[in-house]
Design a protein around this motif. Sequence first.
Motif, PDB file in Angstrom:
ATOM      1  N   ALA A 120       0.814  -1.217   0.000  1.00  0.00           N
ATOM      2  CA  ALA A 120       0.000   0.000   0.000  1.00  0.00           C
ATOM      3  C   ALA A 120       0.845   1.263   0.000  1.00  0.00           C
ATOM      4  CB  ALA A 120      -0.922   0.017   1.227  1.00  0.00           C
ATOM      5  N   ILE A 151      -5.376  -2.614   5.216  1.00  0.00           N
ATOM      6  CA  ILE A 151      -4.358  -3.121   4.302  1.00  0.00           C
ATOM      7  C   ILE A 151      -4.261  -4.651   4.396  1.00  0.00           C
ATOM      8  CG2 ILE A 151      -1.833  -3.210   4.041  1.00  0.00           C
ATOM      9  CD1 ILE A 151      -1.917  -0.157   4.705  1.00  0.00           C
ATOM     10  N   ALA A 170      -6.926  -6.752   2.625  1.00  0.00           N
ATOM     11  CA  ALA A 170      -6.771  -6.910   1.182  1.00  0.00           C
ATOM     12  C   ALA A 170      -5.650  -7.877   0.821  1.00  0.00           C
ATOM     13  CB  ALA A 170      -6.502  -5.556   0.529  1.00  0.00           C
ATOM     14  N   ILE A 213      -6.725   4.008  -5.351  1.00  0.00           N
ATOM     15  CA  ILE A 213      -8.050   3.406  -5.263  1.00  0.00           C
ATOM     16  C   ILE A 213      -9.134   4.408  -5.661  1.00  0.00           C
ATOM     17  CG2 ILE A 213      -8.529   4.009  -2.842  1.00  0.00           C
ATOM     18  CD1 ILE A 213      -9.588   1.075  -2.527  1.00  0.00           C
ATOM     19  N   LEU A 245      -3.964   4.439  -0.879  1.00  0.00           N
ATOM     20  CA  LEU A 245      -5.149   4.605  -0.033  1.00  0.00           C
ATOM     21  C   LEU A 245      -5.021   5.940   0.686  1.00  0.00           C
ATOM     22  CD1 LEU A 245      -4.870   1.065   1.564  1.00  0.00           C
ATOM     23  CD2 LEU A 245      -6.215   1.679  -0.457  1.00  0.00           C
ATOM     24  N   ASP A 268     -13.677   2.777   1.056  1.00  0.00           N
ATOM     25  CA  ASP A 268     -12.388   2.192   0.685  1.00  0.00           C
ATOM     26  C   ASP A 268     -12.138   0.916   1.495  1.00  0.00           C
ATOM     27  OD1 ASP A 268     -12.532   5.158   0.492  1.00  0.00           O
ATOM     28  OD2 ASP A 268     -10.619   4.951  -0.553  1.00  0.00           O
ATOM     29  N   ARG A 294     -14.125  -1.888   0.070  1.00  0.00           N
ATOM     30  CA  ARG A 294     -13.582  -2.392  -1.194  1.00  0.00           C
ATOM     31  C   ARG A 294     -12.329  -3.236  -0.957  1.00  0.00           C
ATOM     32  NH1 ARG A 294     -16.748  -1.926  -3.551  1.00  0.00           N
ATOM     33  NH2 ARG A 294     -16.927  -0.110  -4.898  1.00  0.00           N
ATOM     34  N   LEU A 295     -11.500  -2.829  -0.015  1.00  0.00           N
ATOM     35  CA  LEU A 295     -10.291  -3.592   0.292  1.00  0.00           C
ATOM     36  C   LEU A 295     -10.640  -4.970   0.829  1.00  0.00           C
ATOM     37  CD1 LEU A 295      -8.168  -0.751   1.913  1.00  0.00           C
ATOM     38  CD2 LEU A 295      -7.746  -1.851  -0.297  1.00  0.00           C
ATOM     39  N   GLN A 296     -11.659  -5.038   1.682  1.00  0.00           N
ATOM     40  CA  GLN A 296     -12.096  -6.337   2.195  1.00  0.00           C
ATOM     41  C   GLN A 296     -12.603  -7.225   1.063  1.00  0.00           C
ATOM     42  OE1 GLN A 296     -12.114  -7.454   5.691  1.00  0.00           O
ATOM     43  NE2 GLN A 296     -12.269  -9.338   4.469  1.00  0.00           N
TER      44      GLN A 296
END
Length: 488
Positions: free
Chosen positions: A43, A81, A84, A295, A333, A345, A348-350
């Motif tokens: 990240a 972080i 993801a 992102i 991010l 965000d 979406r990362l999950q």
Amino acid sequence: MHTCNQNLDGGHFMMVTTERIRYAAQVQPTERQLAVQEMEFYAFIHFTVNTFTDREWGDGKEDPAIFNPAELDAGQWVAAIKSAGMKGLILTCKHHDGFCLWPSRYTEHSVKNSPWKDGQGDVVREVSEACRREGIRFGIYLSPWDRHEPTYGDSPAYNEYFTNQLRELLTHYGDVFCVWFDGACGEGPNGKRQVYDWDAYYALIRELQPEAAISVCGPDIRWCGNEAGHCRESEWSVVPASLRDNEKIQAKSQQEDDPSFARSYRSEDEDLGSRAVIEHEQDLVWYPAEVNTSIRPGWFYHASEDDKVKSLDELMNVYYGSVGGNATFLLNLPPDRRGLIHERDVQRLQELGDRIRSTFGTDLGAGATLEASVQAEGHQADHVLDGQPDTYWAPPEGTEQASLTLDLQRETAFDHVVLQEYRYSQRVERFELEYLDGDTWKTAYTGTVIGYKRICRFPAVKSRYIRLQIRESRWCPQISSIRIYLQP
């Protein structure tokens, strides 16, 4: 005589080509380069006064009093972080505006003069410690361009200032896996002419953090050439040595009429390592690519972009092209004014991590048996399934075409095959994946380079047998791993 010269030239050309190909096949990475490539996905965090001014680039005139992320939670950043599947975090410790996220003793333009934690806070410390607690590797971004520092443009004085700040970051915050230098630069005919002492910067990093990779404006990891997440079909880690200076040259804005610059390869070029390129290059280096994108449309947080977070499919496409295309993936991010990664965000990362884990969770080829068309002593076919990074299947030296067949023991549906070469070289130039349909071998996927990792995606097929056909390679292919998956 003319014909004779042509023949002599032609024979010499073929001899040089063979030598160059063998040379290219033997170029190897350093351990610090390997460490970053094997992280795969990490990240970027862009956070500074710009977050509070709603700008992308600050001008250095911002009042430190505007920086006040009252809910800053580095643990929340790291948790997002990790969800993801990322392995590291690179923090923008100082962007072009010159505002320092740590209480640098060399400037007043820093968190020590902000209301956040009554001037006693240190973002760099909080983030580095949060990373260490959770097993995430920590890296730093320090912009050489500084629009606030008055010594900028007085080259010796500013270089001393910059190295002093670099020393602070490299000695006070534990191990650093990466120092990321931006190529952005405000120099120009009407501006201050700062000459960066890159050699001194590099020497200091090697002295204080010898395991840290120096990225973009540095010798270890190169920029992919764009910030949109575009990935090359053929991403070579072995490239002309001149690329190592490319971003530094660009920082000079090509203000001199330099014919060698016009002839050099650029980070944006689509072909950086084919035979056509390396044939004419005296020196080749291992210089792997990093794909960086955000992102959101911007690099810093803007509330107006809350509904513009990249979709899961967009992020997966970049993942396949970067991690699955012999590059690393650096995803930005931007924390918001609270000091938190925004909820959208985080969600979406999950989702991204869940998709990656579900797709690559079960290797359907784990119990396969293998048969090679040819194999060198000590490099048997079954090495591709032993899970060891330093073993591999290879034909005898000089054998540039070969095949490997996997028997999955039963009819199996699959739509992903992940290929990896031996991590100390990159050799495959063209390959095919085939599956046996009845008595007929059919093509599921055709590709060019493999390198550290190639993720092959195709419509699901069902077969007991998979065959990897190496059509073109350098000197001889070295395949370390083959894994087979079916996306749920």
